[in-house]
Write an enzyme that holds these catalytic residues in place. Structure first.
Site, PDB file in Angstrom:
ATOM      1  N   CYS A   1      10.945  15.031  25.499  1.00 49.81           N
ATOM      2  CA  CYS A   1      10.486  13.573  25.529  1.00 49.81           C
ATOM      3  C   CYS A   1       8.663  13.615  24.541  1.00 49.81           C
ATOM      4  O   CYS A   1       8.417  14.419  24.548  1.00 49.81           O
ATOM      5  CB  CYS A   1       9.591  13.276  27.146  1.00 49.81           C
ATOM      6  SG  CYS A   1       9.179  12.252  26.744  1.00 49.81           S
TER       7      CYS A   1
ATOM      8  N   ASP B   1      13.841  16.722  28.637  1.00 51.99           N
ATOM      9  CA  ASP B   1      14.891  16.215  29.431  1.00 51.99           C
ATOM     10  C   ASP B   1      15.756  16.586  29.214  1.00 51.99           C
ATOM     11  O   ASP B   1      16.926  17.718  28.291  1.00 51.99           O
ATOM     12  CB  ASP B   1      15.130  14.604  28.311  1.00 51.99           C
ATOM     13  CG  ASP B   1      13.805  13.952  28.266  1.00 51.99           C
ATOM     14  OD1 ASP B   1      13.194  13.456  29.032  1.00 51.99           O
ATOM     15  OD2 ASP B   1      13.717  13.503  27.004  1.00 51.99           O
TER      16      ASP B   1
ATOM     17  N   VAL C   1      35.909  19.082  14.670  1.00 52.97           N
ATOM     18  CA  VAL C   1      34.532  20.166  14.833  1.00 52.97           C
ATOM     19  C   VAL C   1      35.167  21.000  15.207  1.00 52.97           C
ATOM     20  O   VAL C   1      35.583  21.410  16.201  1.00 52.97           O
ATOM     21  CB  VAL C   1      33.727  19.240  15.495  1.00 52.97           C
ATOM     22  CG1 VAL C   1      33.989  19.252  17.015  1.00 52.97           C
ATOM     23  CG2 VAL C   1      32.783  19.730  14.541  1.00 52.97           C
ATOM     24  N   GLU C   2      34.448  22.043  14.491  1.00 56.98           N
ATOM     25  CA  GLU C   2      34.517  24.216  15.239  1.00 56.98           C
ATOM     26  C   GLU C   2      33.441  23.685  16.750  1.00 56.98           C
ATOM     27  O   GLU C   2      32.992  23.376  16.265  1.00 56.98           O
ATOM     28  CB  GLU C   2      34.127  24.588  13.838  1.00 56.98           C
ATOM     29  CG  GLU C   2      34.921  26.271  14.379  1.00 56.98           C
ATOM     30  CD  GLU C   2      33.862  26.904  15.338  1.00 56.98           C
ATOM     31  OE1 GLU C   2      33.742  27.594  16.236  1.00 56.98           O
ATOM     32  OE2 GLU C   2      32.490  26.425  15.031  1.00 56.98           O
ATOM     33  N   LEU C   3      33.956  23.533  17.772  1.00 54.54           N
ATOM     34  CA  LEU C   3      32.860  23.871  18.582  1.00 54.54           C
ATOM     35  C   LEU C   3      31.849  24.490  18.725  1.00 54.54           C
ATOM     36  O   LEU C   3      30.719  24.686  19.216  1.00 54.54           O
ATOM     37  CB  LEU C   3      33.383  24.341  20.398  1.00 54.54           C
ATOM     38  CG  LEU C   3      35.409  23.148  20.712  1.00 54.54           C
ATOM     39  CD1 LEU C   3      35.568  23.524  21.380  1.00 54.54           C
ATOM     40  CD2 LEU C   3      34.465  21.525  20.566  1.00 54.54           C
TER      41      LEU C   3
ATOM     42  N   GLU D   1      17.282   7.564  22.556  1.00 56.54           N
ATOM     43  CA  GLU D   1      18.122   6.871  21.382  1.00 56.54           C
ATOM     44  C   GLU D   1      18.311   6.778  20.071  1.00 56.54           C
ATOM     45  O   GLU D   1      19.977   7.178  19.444  1.00 56.54           O
ATOM     46  CB  GLU D   1      17.924   5.183  21.584  1.00 56.54           C
ATOM     47  CG  GLU D   1      17.823   3.768  23.050  1.00 56.54           C
ATOM     48  CD  GLU D   1      16.444   4.605  23.587  1.00 56.54           C
ATOM     49  OE1 GLU D   1      16.640   4.566  24.718  1.00 56.54           O
ATOM     50  OE2 GLU D   1      15.769   5.752  23.558  1.00 56.54           O
TER      51      GLU D   1
END
EC number: 1.7.1.13
Length: 116
Positions: free
Chosen positions: A31, A38, A53-55, A73
């Site tokens: 935060c 968080d 995407v390659e993990l 956000e």
């Protein structure tokens, strides 16, 4: 949160619409107001175009957020922007669900659809 960390590979089925869903139930950040950690779940759901995407790289990208002071956000929108820049998907959604803080939970979702 460096875009350069993310890697992709060729989608072998670019003419087929299919959905990839990636869930990280152990996402962490800090935060920016309190400095407290968080904890949340981040879900990425996308219909690929030419790239996926390659993990392992995604895991290291997520690690970049662990010590970053950033609002929920902003995390959600940053992940979407970086994934769109990397993959140029047909469509993509990013949903972040945050654990309760002071008895309040928050879910943030953002969506992108290609114009082509």
């Amino acid at each position: 949160m460096k875009l350069e960390i993310l890697e992709s590979f060729e989608n072998k089925y670019p003419n087929r619409d299919y959905t990839i869903e990636i869930v990280n139930p152990e996402f962490t950040s800090v935060c920016p107001i309190t400095g407290l950690p968080d904890f949340g779940t981040i879900t990425i759901r996308y219909v690929p175009n030419q790239r996926c995407v390659e993990l392992k790289s995604l895991k290291y990208y997520f690690f970049e957020f662990r010590n970053a002071g950033i609002f929920y956000e902003n995390i959600t929108n940053k992940v979407l922007d970086d994934m769109v820049a990397l993959l140029e998907p047909r469509s993509i959604s990013v949903i972040t669900e945050w654990k309760a803080r002071g008895g309040i939970t928050e879910t943030v979702s953002v969506h992108y659809t290609s114009q082509s």
